[in-house]
Design an enzyme around this catalytic site. Structure first.
Site, PDB file in Angstrom:
ATOM      1  N   THR A  29       0.311  -0.866  -0.111  1.00 41.77           N
ATOM      2  CA  THR A  29      -0.053   0.127  -0.342  1.00 41.77           C
ATOM      3  C   THR A  29       0.592   1.512  -0.462  1.00 41.77           C
ATOM      4  O   THR A  29       1.707   1.715   0.785  1.00 41.77           O
ATOM      5  CB  THR A  29      -0.837   0.047   1.176  1.00 41.77           C
ATOM      6  OG1 THR A  29      -1.716  -1.000   1.409  1.00 41.77           O
ATOM      7  CG2 THR A  29      -1.630   1.114   1.162  1.00 41.77           C
ATOM      8  N   GLN A  72      -3.923  -7.232  -6.015  1.00 45.90           N
ATOM      9  CA  GLN A  72      -4.818  -7.465  -5.127  1.00 45.90           C
ATOM     10  C   GLN A  72      -6.010  -7.336  -5.366  1.00 45.90           C
ATOM     11  O   GLN A  72      -6.474  -5.599  -4.814  1.00 45.90           O
ATOM     12  CB  GLN A  72      -3.930  -7.158  -3.903  1.00 45.90           C
ATOM     13  CG  GLN A  72      -4.676  -8.582  -2.773  1.00 45.90           C
ATOM     14  CD  GLN A  72      -3.522  -7.678  -2.131  1.00 45.90           C
ATOM     15  OE1 GLN A  72      -3.281  -6.576  -1.613  1.00 45.90           O
ATOM     16  NE2 GLN A  72      -3.103  -8.843  -0.895  1.00 45.90           N
ATOM     17  N   HIS A 124      -7.220 -10.737  -1.714  1.00 48.04           N
ATOM     18  CA  HIS A 124      -6.818 -10.132  -0.339  1.00 48.04           C
ATOM     19  C   HIS A 124      -7.029 -11.085   0.700  1.00 48.04           C
ATOM     20  O   HIS A 124      -8.603 -10.561   1.252  1.00 48.04           O
ATOM     21  CB  HIS A 124      -7.086  -8.596  -0.146  1.00 48.04           C
ATOM     22  CG  HIS A 124      -5.817  -8.369   0.899  1.00 48.04           C
ATOM     23  ND1 HIS A 124      -5.483  -9.194   2.116  1.00 48.04           N
ATOM     24  CD2 HIS A 124      -5.317  -7.122   1.299  1.00 48.04           C
ATOM     25  CE1 HIS A 124      -4.900  -8.298   3.181  1.00 48.04           C
ATOM     26  NE2 HIS A 124      -4.799  -7.324   2.320  1.00 48.04           N
ATOM     27  N   ASN A 130      -4.605 -10.327   6.851  1.00 52.49           N
ATOM     28  CA  ASN A 130      -4.511  -9.481   7.200  1.00 52.49           C
ATOM     29  C   ASN A 130      -5.505  -8.033   8.477  1.00 52.49           C
ATOM     30  O   ASN A 130      -5.431  -6.690   7.978  1.00 52.49           O
ATOM     31  CB  ASN A 130      -3.471  -7.951   6.403  1.00 52.49           C
ATOM     32  CG  ASN A 130      -2.207  -8.279   6.166  1.00 52.49           C
ATOM     33  OD1 ASN A 130      -2.023  -9.743   7.085  1.00 52.49           O
ATOM     34  ND2 ASN A 130      -1.748  -7.713   5.022  1.00 52.49           N
ATOM     35  N   TYR A 153      -8.878  -8.153   7.203  1.00 56.14           N
ATOM     36  CA  TYR A 153      -9.743  -7.618   6.280  1.00 56.14           C
ATOM     37  C   TYR A 153     -10.803  -7.895   6.226  1.00 56.14           C
ATOM     38  O   TYR A 153     -11.042  -9.252   7.061  1.00 56.14           O
ATOM     39  CB  TYR A 153      -9.162  -7.268   5.109  1.00 56.14           C
ATOM     40  CG  TYR A 153      -8.037  -5.023   5.310  1.00 56.14           C
ATOM     41  CD1 TYR A 153      -8.400  -4.538   5.388  1.00 56.14           C
ATOM     42  CD2 TYR A 153      -6.892  -6.067   5.039  1.00 56.14           C
ATOM     43  CE1 TYR A 153      -7.154  -3.751   6.003  1.00 56.14           C
ATOM     44  CE2 TYR A 153      -6.113  -5.056   5.532  1.00 56.14           C
ATOM     45  CZ  TYR A 153      -5.822  -3.624   5.513  1.00 56.14           C
ATOM     46  OH  TYR A 153      -5.219  -3.079   5.713  1.00 56.14           O
ATOM     47  N   ARG A 161      -4.258 -14.240  -0.781  1.00 53.62           N
ATOM     48  CA  ARG A 161      -3.612 -14.229   0.096  1.00 53.62           C
ATOM     49  C   ARG A 161      -3.786 -14.431   1.983  1.00 53.62           C
ATOM     50  O   ARG A 161      -4.635 -13.812   1.907  1.00 53.62           O
ATOM     51  CB  ARG A 161      -2.405 -12.621   0.367  1.00 53.62           C
ATOM     52  CG  ARG A 161      -1.530 -12.248   0.843  1.00 53.62           C
ATOM     53  CD  ARG A 161      -1.297 -11.069   1.186  1.00 53.62           C
ATOM     54  NE  ARG A 161       0.529 -11.107   0.781  1.00 53.62           N
ATOM     55  CZ  ARG A 161       0.972 -10.149   1.889  1.00 53.62           C
ATOM     56  NH1 ARG A 161       0.539  -9.178   2.129  1.00 53.62           N
ATOM     57  NH2 ARG A 161       2.340 -10.244   2.197  1.00 53.62           N
ATOM     58  N   ASN A 204      -4.122  -5.124  12.318  1.00 50.53           N
ATOM     59  CA  ASN A 204      -5.464  -5.139  12.506  1.00 50.53           C
ATOM     60  C   ASN A 204      -6.693  -5.191  13.506  1.00 50.53           C
ATOM     61  O   ASN A 204      -7.696  -5.829  13.126  1.00 50.53           O
ATOM     62  CB  ASN A 204      -6.741  -5.380  11.395  1.00 50.53           C
ATOM     63  CG  ASN A 204      -6.197  -3.948  10.343  1.00 50.53           C
ATOM     64  OD1 ASN A 204      -5.205  -2.494  10.432  1.00 50.53           O
ATOM     65  ND2 ASN A 204      -5.872  -4.258   8.639  1.00 50.53           N
ATOM     66  N   GLY A 231       8.723  -7.297   0.306  1.00 49.13           N
ATOM     67  CA  GLY A 231       7.905  -5.926   0.597  1.00 49.13           C
ATOM     68  C   GLY A 231       8.742  -4.838   0.780  1.00 49.13           C
ATOM     69  O   GLY A 231       9.324  -4.543  -0.412  1.00 49.13           O
TER      70      GLY A 231
END
Ligand code: 8OZ
Length: 376
Positions: A26, A98, A181, A184, A186, A233, A241, A329
């Site tokens: 991001t 993604q 995605h 993480n 979400y 992923r 989060n 990354g």
């Protein structure tokens, strides 16, 4: 012969020139959710990766959770992405998009009509997002807004929106494939993991029920663009989060068995805490057992690993067969020519955390590359 990072890899329908993958990152440089000319230059510079995974890209306005992240749901957004994929392809690279729905990691000011963000359950979360205006006219981090629970009748619409975005990504924006995605903290993890899901319908409670939305989305996306152009992923134990599953090993074993028959291009596994330690205190997880569950169920997708790898650890992972490819990354932010540097053993540029999120070309397209002879 032992496999190296520089050997090609067939991942479903995707032919990778090497096993060094750029992780989704991001960067918050897409005003109005439209990737611009600088984004095309940024991805083009990194096209020697075996595969580029785009930064997380919202499948809908409701799926947006941060200032200046890109989308896939408007024609200008798709035109912007087409400039990116054209630039990558002209440089000989491969790029997947993604697909992202943030769920509750959002803020009313980013949502359609100023509505509450959506999630599995109406549970607040200790997380922050980045806004242009925190309410006082100034940019900065702000707490996410309390979500409302999606009604069961809304879930086919979520599945449909993921599939439509996948179609747009491949058929209109020119991506080689998509990555769901499912990591993480979400939306898909908010259904999957016990700390975020208190539903009492077919989408909550048992492992099968909590995994249902993620699997419906994955099947619909694979139907839309082909399993061989679909990756996913996953992050079994990340605390990112503010999310946790009480018993992740059987949950992910179930996912492995259900994903195996979809003939996906790859599974992309974040080992440990995203962007942080590879071991998470109090959250043990056996990644080899997870992989074995997938292979034993007939899964043939490439096994892509991520988090905290350097060249040596990555080489070892691929040589041992523990992984087929490795995603980098932060090293890719600072080293557009990461593949050449790992190949020659050249030193890596250091990244500047101050320019990770938002801003201009600085810290984005101005990291230096080595001369073609590697400086020798
Ligand atoms: C960092 C900042 C904002 C979003 C993720 C999409 O963790 C993200 C993200 C990372 O997957």
């Amino acid at each position: 012969m032992t496999t190296t990072l520089f050997d090609p890899l067939q991942a479903g329908a995707l032919r990778l020139a090497n096993r060094i993958v750029m992780a989704p990152l991001t960067r918050n440089r897409a005003p109005n959710a439209i990737p611009g000319a600088l984004a095309a230059e940024y991805y083009r510079q990194r096209a020697s990766a075996g595969l580029l995974i785009s930064e997380a890209t919202a499948i809908s306005h409701q799926g947006q959770g941060y200032a200046d992240v890109p989308g896939l749901y408007g024609s200008e957004q798709l035109d912007g992405w087409k400039r990116v994929t054209d630039a990558v392809h002209a440089a000989g690279g491969r790029i997947v998009c993604q697909l992202w729905h943030v769920g509750r990691i959002s803020h009313t000011s980013l949502q359609p009509g100023g509505a509450a963000p959506v999630s599995a359950s109406a549970l607040p979360v200790q997380a922050k997002t980045y806004l242009h205006d925190r309410g006082d006219g100034r940019a900065g981090f702000a707490p996410t807004s309390t979500p409302r629970a999606l009604a069961a009748q809304e879930l086919p619409g979520i599945v449909h929106t993921f599939a439509a975005a996948a179609r747009n990504a491949v058929h209109t924006a020119g991506f080689d494939g998509v990555e769901i995605h499912g990591a993480n903290g979400y939306l898909l993890e908010q259904f999957l993991k016990s700390s975020a899901n208190q539903r009492s319908d077919d989408y909550g409670g048992s492992v099968e029920n909590r995994a249902r939305l993620l699997l419906e989305v994955t099947r619909a996306v694979a139907d839309a663009v082909g399993g061989g152009r679909t990756g996913i992923r996953l992050s079994p134990v990340t605390p990112a989060n503010d999310i946790e599953d009480a018993d992740p090993q059987p949950l992910y074993a179930y996912l492995a068995r259900q994903l195996a028959p979809l003939d996906l291009a790859y599974l992309h596994i974040i080992e440990g805490a995203t962007g942080g330690p590879r071991e998470v205190e109090g959250r043990p997880f056996d990644y080899a057992a997870f992989q074995t569950a997938y292979r034993d169920a007939g899964g043939r997708g490439a096994w892509l690993v991520n988090n905290g790898y350097d060249g040596a650890l990555a080489s070892q992972a691929v040589a041992s067969g523990r992984a087929d490819a490795v995603a980098f990354g932060k090293a890719f932010i600072a080293n557009p020519d990461l593949v050449a540097r790992l190949r020659s053993g050249a030193p890596l540029n250091e990244w500047d955390t101050r320019t990770f999120y938002g801003g201009d070309a600085r810290g984005y397209t101005d990291y230096p590359v080595l001369p073609p002879d590697g400086g020798h």
